[in-house]
Design a protein around this motif. Structure first.
Motif, PDB file in Angstrom:
ATOM      1  N   ARG A  65     -18.584  31.655  16.154  1.00 56.35           N
ATOM      2  CA  ARG A  65     -19.899  31.256  16.649  1.00 56.35           C
ATOM      3  C   ARG A  65     -20.237  32.071  17.891  1.00 56.35           C
ATOM      4  O   ARG A  65     -19.381  32.375  18.700  1.00 56.35           O
ATOM      5  N   LYS A  66     -21.489  32.398  18.022  1.00 50.82           N
ATOM      6  CA  LYS A  66     -21.987  33.114  19.189  1.00 50.82           C
ATOM      7  C   LYS A  66     -22.493  32.086  20.186  1.00 50.82           C
ATOM      8  O   LYS A  66     -23.155  31.120  19.809  1.00 50.82           O
ATOM      9  N   VAL A  67     -22.174  32.293  21.478  1.00 46.80           N
ATOM     10  CA  VAL A  67     -22.615  31.378  22.525  1.00 46.80           C
ATOM     11  C   VAL A  67     -23.386  32.175  23.570  1.00 46.80           C
ATOM     12  O   VAL A  67     -22.926  33.228  24.028  1.00 46.80           O
ATOM     13  N   PHE A  68     -24.565  31.679  23.917  1.00 45.27           N
ATOM     14  CA  PHE A  68     -25.370  32.229  25.007  1.00 45.27           C
ATOM     15  C   PHE A  68     -25.469  31.148  26.075  1.00 45.27           C
ATOM     16  O   PHE A  68     -25.798  30.002  25.756  1.00 45.27           O
ATOM     17  N   ILE A  69     -25.188  31.513  27.310  1.00 47.20           N
ATOM     18  CA  ILE A  69     -25.281  30.562  28.412  1.00 47.20           C
ATOM     19  C   ILE A  69     -26.231  31.135  29.448  1.00 47.20           C
ATOM     20  O   ILE A  69     -26.005  32.219  29.980  1.00 47.20           O
ATOM     21  N   ILE A  70     -27.308  30.397  29.704  1.00 46.00           N
ATOM     22  CA  ILE A  70     -28.284  30.779  30.712  1.00 46.00           C
ATOM     23  C   ILE A  70     -28.011  29.895  31.927  1.00 46.00           C
ATOM     24  O   ILE A  70     -28.042  28.668  31.820  1.00 46.00           O
ATOM     25  N   THR A  71     -27.707  30.522  33.057  1.00 44.17           N
ATOM     26  CA  THR A  71     -27.408  29.758  34.258  1.00 44.17           C
ATOM     27  C   THR A  71     -28.554  29.868  35.254  1.00 44.17           C
ATOM     28  O   THR A  71     -29.266  30.870  35.274  1.00 44.17           O
ATOM     29  N   GLU A  77     -19.771  22.307  15.006  1.00 38.09           N
ATOM     30  CA  GLU A  77     -19.181  22.867  13.786  1.00 38.09           C
ATOM     31  C   GLU A  77     -20.254  23.437  12.853  1.00 38.09           C
ATOM     32  O   GLU A  77     -20.010  24.426  12.158  1.00 38.09           O
ATOM     33  N   ALA A  78     -21.433  22.847  12.843  1.00 42.09           N
ATOM     34  CA  ALA A  78     -22.518  23.304  11.971  1.00 42.09           C
ATOM     35  C   ALA A  78     -23.273  24.494  12.552  1.00 42.09           C
ATOM     36  O   ALA A  78     -24.016  25.162  11.831  1.00 42.09           O
ATOM     37  N   ALA A  79     -23.079  24.776  13.812  1.00 40.41           N
ATOM     38  CA  ALA A  79     -23.861  25.813  14.498  1.00 40.41           C
ATOM     39  C   ALA A  79     -23.307  27.210  14.235  1.00 40.41           C
ATOM     40  O   ALA A  79     -22.097  27.414  14.193  1.00 40.41           O
ATOM     41  N   ASP A  80     -24.214  28.157  14.089  1.00 42.65           N
ATOM     42  CA  ASP A  80     -23.849  29.578  14.077  1.00 42.65           C
ATOM     43  C   ASP A  80     -23.988  30.141  15.480  1.00 42.65           C
ATOM     44  O   ASP A  80     -23.260  31.054  15.867  1.00 42.65           O
ATOM     45  N   VAL A  81     -24.969  29.619  16.222  1.00 42.70           N
ATOM     46  CA  VAL A  81     -25.263  30.064  17.582  1.00 42.70           C
ATOM     47  C   VAL A  81     -25.420  28.822  18.453  1.00 42.70           C
ATOM     48  O   VAL A  81     -26.043  27.843  18.044  1.00 42.70           O
ATOM     49  N   ILE A  82     -24.852  28.889  19.646  1.00 45.57           N
ATOM     50  CA  ILE A  82     -24.968  27.799  20.611  1.00 45.57           C
ATOM     51  C   ILE A  82     -25.610  28.374  21.867  1.00 45.57           C
ATOM     52  O   ILE A  82     -25.176  29.422  22.363  1.00 45.57           O
ATOM     53  N   VAL A  83     -26.628  27.702  22.363  1.00 51.41           N
ATOM     54  CA  VAL A  83     -27.291  28.119  23.590  1.00 51.41           C
ATOM     55  C   VAL A  83     -27.168  26.979  24.588  1.00 51.41           C
ATOM     56  O   VAL A  83     -27.558  25.843  24.291  1.00 51.41           O
ATOM     57  N   LEU A  84     -26.609  27.283  25.745  1.00 48.56           N
ATOM     58  CA  LEU A  84     -26.468  26.294  26.802  1.00 48.56           C
ATOM     59  C   LEU A  84     -27.267  26.740  28.019  1.00 48.56           C
ATOM     60  O   LEU A  84     -27.204  27.908  28.404  1.00 48.56           O
TER      61      LEU A  84
END
Length: 173
Positions: free
Chosen positions: A99-105, A51-58
């Motif tokens: 929120r923006k999400v980036f996922i690096i696989t 909830e506090a994140a603007d961007v999430i990177v997984l």
């Protein structure tokens, strides 16, 4: 001024969702017993982080054509009715919008092209569906693929991923 929260998703740090934690999460927070508050403490903290994140990177390796069970456990903990999604007259609505999400696989084979292995990619479709259910629909995938095919395929996959990251960065003025 940017705060970064890093969380390793390991079996020790993100246990699988227990029946007690799941049941407690369905009880209104202000009526939970001490045991129920303890059972939901980890999930509450994980939800607060999102909830506090603007961007999430997984970072998500592909395990057996899907995601690691600890990433699934993280998703299970943050998926909470009334908090990260709700049902209304129009059906499910994700509450984590904006929120923006980036996922690096990391993938041993090549699944993102239209080749025969694409049908075995249960990783990206699952993550898109689950995150979208929570309102996280601005998702960018960067696949590092071909890592187990050959040294040449791995080098190509790494270079493609680097280019994908570079393309996301603002152009130098």
């Amino acid at each position: 001024g940017t705060a970064v929260v890093e969380r390793e998703l390991t079996a020790d740090s993100i246990p699988h969702l227990s029946l007690a934690a799941f049941a407690a999460s369905m009880t209104a927070a202000d009526t939970r017993s001490a045991a129920e508050r303890q059972a939901t403490a980890l999930a509450d903290a994980l939800i607060e982080e999102v909830e506090a994140a603007d961007v999430i990177v997984l970072a998500a390796p592909m395990y057996n054509f899907s995601i690691p069970s600890t990433l699934k456990a993280w998703i299970d903990h943050i998926t909470r009715a009334g908090r990260t999604f709700r049902y209304g007259a129009a059906g499910a609505e994700g509450l984590l919008k904006g929120r923006k999400v980036f996922i690096i696989t990391g993938r041993g084979g090549i699944y993102s092209d239209n080749g025969p292995a694409k049908a075995m990619d249960f990783q990206e479709p699952y993550l898109r569906a689950m995150l979208g259910f929570l309102g996280l629909d601005d998702v960018t995938f960067i696949h590092v693929e071909g890592l187990k095919i050959s040294p040449e395929a791995a080098a190509t996959g790494i270079e493609r991923a680097r280019k994908a990251v570079s393309d996301l960065l603002p152009a130098a003025a």
